[in-house]
Design an enzyme around this catalytic site. Structure first.
Site, PDB file in Angstrom:
ATOM      1  N   GLU A  90       0.846  -1.708  -0.150  1.00 29.47           N
ATOM      2  CA  GLU A  90      -0.308  -0.525   0.034  1.00 29.47           C
ATOM      3  C   GLU A  90       0.655   1.198   0.088  1.00 29.47           C
ATOM      4  OE1 GLU A  90      -3.225   0.290   3.216  1.00 29.47           O
ATOM      5  OE2 GLU A  90      -2.658   2.508   3.249  1.00 29.47           O
ATOM      6  N   GLU A 148      -1.978  12.162   2.539  1.00 29.20           N
ATOM      7  CA  GLU A 148      -2.905  11.225   3.662  1.00 29.20           C
ATOM      8  C   GLU A 148      -2.290  13.095   4.862  1.00 29.20           C
ATOM      9  OE1 GLU A 148      -4.165   7.659   5.274  1.00 29.20           O
ATOM     10  OE2 GLU A 148      -1.805   8.299   5.407  1.00 29.20           O
TER      11      GLU A 148
END
Length: 626
Positions: A142, A147
């Site tokens: 991932e 973010e």
């Protein structure tokens, strides 16, 4: 590596030395995907299941999102992806409505560029992200490109892998590495690089947004952030040059193989609320805490009761582009380069002419097949001013039997012409030599007269001479019934490639023209089952061969799939003898067709022994002469 491929590589290398212009940026990134504005949705689908991160959110489908105004196209043509900012909720009910889109395809290594006009602002309870993930987490990895949570104003780049993967190698970057272990051994934290302030949230939006670029390669992963006023010219022009990008925000490279830890990634963009991360650190972000003992509950209370604060919790995307290595950029200026490659599947045009002649009560069919084929043509040309360098390679197609015409040297390394004509004369009855070690060897045959079943396979042998062959000699019989041998030239090895899906012309000829001549008598199971070797006094007959074509004669050998050359020579003459003998100790030469399950002759031997009476041998040679 095949010799043809090596020649092509060598040709390209030589051209690059002679004309440096054609070697220009062979590793440049070339555009693979380009999605702009509302067209982005053509390559994504809406995720409307429960949030895997346990967020206080309700992901809606596309039709609902469009009707509710959560998804729309702006006046400037960009794509708006927002959240509900009107409805007050209850903590025990469904979470705040939002959207999560996922790419329809999975992607691998390359350069990923996203132009963002606006991202969710620095708002308590929010957890926006633009990220990629493989189908099997964490095995396929991932990559969290963008973010942040709550009042974020600095982007956090996070990687998650299986096992252990330390990236604390001290590589130069503008961000700060706060965790170097990407593997699941560190829990769900992953390896984290925190960017500079202004790389996300409200400060990002105040700059008019910007561009994030991620270069994902086998050994490393780099991520850059460019404010709107500092986007590299090569990115704007659509010809990205990573060497001009400067120091990345994150340079992640370490103990694990990135090629193995990150595979088949899909793109995801979403905005959730609270959840494992934002809810867990809600009290540490300067956000209002309603229950000091439960930061998650405090987060949910805030999100449920304050819809208006989420008006700016939206994404506005201008474009998403994916570049990959492997292309050659066009060269401008006085030097020009052109490279073209054509790969033609094997094509064959066959013409067959058949003629029947009758002599002494026998018949022979002469079938000539002309095959023209061209395969695997590779052309590389380069132009520098008025000079031209060209390399042309043509590989002649061969049949599945790996045949090589006698007029072409199989070991010749020079380029051959585009077309090749090979003529086959079939239905030529001859006795091909066999190895003494073969199962059908005749040197140690049984002299049992009761063995009466034998299969003689008519085959086609190549003749080295290009001149007309009027007859094919048979083995010369010895007067003392000893074994006679006929030497055979070894075939040239074939280096030509056979196309996987091209039909063998040799197979077609064999299917039409191969005949068998059988000596029959009452079968004896006792002796037949014991050995497949024929007795040594069988009469081998061959029909007359008359050829007016200046083409070689061939023997197609079914079991060994090789061509054997038989020397041309004028056969001896004998007076005809009676071809039929009756009685218990006799053999009949009456021929009948058969399809042997195990061919007697393989065509790769060095000699053959045949013992026969002088009269029988004379009969054989007489038929060949006639």
């Amino acid at each position: 590596m095949s010799s043809s491929l090596m020649r092509r590589v060598g040709s390209l290398a030589a051209s690059a030395i002679i004309f440096p212009g054609i070697a220009h940026a062979a590793s440049n990134y070339k555009l693979k995907e380009s999605w702009e504005g509302e067209k982005i949705l053509n390559h994504f689908h809406f995720f409307d299941n429960a949030d895997p991160t346990n967020g206080f959110v309700t992901y809606v489908n596309q039709s609902y999102a469009e009707s509710a105004g959560l998804v729309k196209t702006t006046d400037s043509g960009s794509l708006y992806l927002g959240v509900d900012y009107e409805n007050v909720l209850t903590v025990d009910g469904p979470g705040r409505e939002s959207v999560r889109i996922e790419s329809n395809e999975y992607y691998d290594q390359g350069l990923y560029v996203v132009d963002i006009q606006h991202m969710p602002g620095s708002i308590c309870g929010t957890w926006p992200a633009f990220w990629t993930v493989g189908p099997d987490w964490p095995t396929d990895g991932e990559i969290d490109i963008i973010e942040g949570v709550n009042k974020h104003d600095a982007n956090k780049i996070v990687l998650h892998t299986s096992d252990t993967c330390d990236v604390g190698g001290g590589y130069k970057m503008t961000g700060d590495m706060t965790s170097s272990e990407c593997g699941e051994a560190s829990g769900t934290i992953g390896c984290v690089v925190q960017g500079k302030q202004g790389s996300s949230g409200d400060p990002f939006n105040e700059q008019g947004g910007g561009v994030y670029a991620m270069e994902w390669q086998e050994k490393y992963l780099k991520i850059w952030y460019f404010p709107r006023s500092s986007i590299p010219e090569s990115l704007t022009a659509g010809t990205p040059d990573v060497s001009s990008f400067g120091t990345p925000m994150a340079h992640l490279q370490g103990s694990c193989n990135f090629k193995e830890r990150f595979t088949h990634q899909k793109l995801i963009l979403d905005t959730t609320f609270c959840g494992d991360w934002a809810g867990g650190v809600f009290g540490d972000s300067g956000c209002p805490v309603s229950d000091p003992s439960d930061p998650m509950l405090s987060c949910k209370n805030y999100v449920a009761e304050n819809p208006a604060v989420y008006k700016n919790a939206y994404w506005e995307l201008n474009s998403i582009k994916i570049y990959q290595l492997g292309g050659t950029a066009e060269v401008e200026g006085t030097q020009s380069a052109a490279a073209e490659s054509t790969a033609a599947e094997a094509t064959a045009a066959e013409t067959t002419a058949a003629a029947t002649q009758t002599a002494n009560g026998g018949s022979i069919e002469e079938i000539t097949t002309s095959t023209h084929s061209v395969t695997r043509t590779k052309t590389v040309s380069a132009t520098h001013s008025t000079e031209t360098a060209a390399v042309t390679e043509t590989a002649a197609a061969t049949t599945a039997a790996a045949s090589v015409a006698s007029e072409v040297d199989a070991t010749n390394t020079q380029p051959v012409s585009k077309t090749k004509s090979t003529s086959y004369v079939t239905s030529t009855t001859t006795l091909c030599p066999v190895e003494s070690s073969q199962a059908a060897a005749t040197e140690s045959v049984s002299r049992t007269k009761t063995t009466s079943y034998v299969t003689i396979t008519t085959t086609l042998c190549p003749v080295e001479s290009l001149q007309t062959a009027n007859a094919v000699p048979s083995a010369k019989a010895s007067t003392d019934a000893a074994a006679a041998t006929t030497p055979a030239a070894e075939p040239h090895p074939s280096n030509a490639e056979t196309p996987a899906d091209s039909k063998s012309s040799a197979d077609a000829v064999t299917a039409q023209a191969t005949k068998t001549t059988i000596a029959v008598n009452t079968p004896n199971p006792a002796t037949d089952s014991a050995s497949s070797v024929p007795p040594d006094s069988i009469v081998y007959t061959a029909p007359e061969v008359t050829s007016s074509s200046s083409v070689p004669l061939f023997t197609i050998v079914s079991s060994s799939s090789q061509f054997v050359t038989v020397p041309t020579a004028a056969p001896s003459s004998f007076e005809p003898t009676d071809a039929v003998r009756d009685g218990a100790d006799s053999y009949s030469t009456a021929a009948s067709p058969t399809t042997p399950s195990n061919p007697v002759f393989t065509g790769v031997g060095s000699k053959v022994s045949i013992s026969a009476s002088v009269a029988i041998a004379a009969f054989v040679m007489l038929l060949l002469v006639n």
